[in-house]
Design a protein around this motif. Structure first.
Motif: not given
Length: 185
Positions: A20, A24, A27, A78, A81-82
């Motif tokens: 993850r 991230c 991303h 998620e 987090l982003a």
């Protein structure tokens, strides 16, 4: 190792935490459009997944640099987090400490150089630095050899490269390689 000890490096949930964080960082890298600009300073990240709550023995607080725990206490959320990583990547400095269960510490830290203590000198013997590594990546690869550290994940603010370090080994992808065949053009 004791019969009751958990091997975090192979533990499914811990691998999910590292994945993850990697996704991230990818991303954030792909979302930033200014990488081709001269003298760019893009977003940068440094996560350390740690299997021990006593990381103060090898890390110092980075002043007022904080992870927004009020909106993102865990990497398992998620969307939060982003959003948190995008904000931290341009506004804060230091390493983000993540527990093996995904909980994120508020205080960001500077991990101490392994070469400064005689008893830790043997930890860096097998670490190889690559020419592309800057100070964030050299710190991350050194930190990854500590027995209590499962992995470190970085995003280069100069190139958008995302790297995962485990036991002094680097798995790194240049920005143009992120996402492989799934990356949209």
């Amino acid at each position: 190792m004791s019969d009751l000890a958990i091997e975090y490096g192979d533990h499914g949930r811990v691998c999910e935490v590292v994945d993850r964080l990697t996704y991230c960082a990818e991303h954030v890298s792909v979302s930033f459009d200014g990488w081709e600009e001269p003298h760019v300073k893009g977003p940068g990240l440094y996560f350390a997944v740690i299997g021990d709550s006593d990381y103060g023995a090898y890390a110092d607080p980075m002043g007022e640099n904080r992870w927004p725990r009020d909106t993102c206490p865990s990497v398992l959320d998620e969307d939060a987090l982003a959003t948190a990583a995008e904000s931290v990547s341009v506004g804060e400095d230091g390493g983000v400490v993540v527990a093996v269960d995904g909980e994120v510490e508020r205080q960001m830290v500077r991990f101490r150089d392994l070469g400064t203590r005689d008893e830790e000198a043997d930890l860096v013997d097998d670490v190889s630095y690559e020419p592309w590594m800057g100070s964030r990546h050299m710190s991350a690869i050194e930190t990854s050899v500590r027995p209590e550290v499962v992995a470190t994940v970085t995003l280069s603010e100069e190139t958008g490269r995302v790297s995962v370090f485990r036991d002094g080994e680097a798995n790194s992808m240049r920005r143009e390689e992120i996402g492989g065949r799934w990356r949209g053009e």
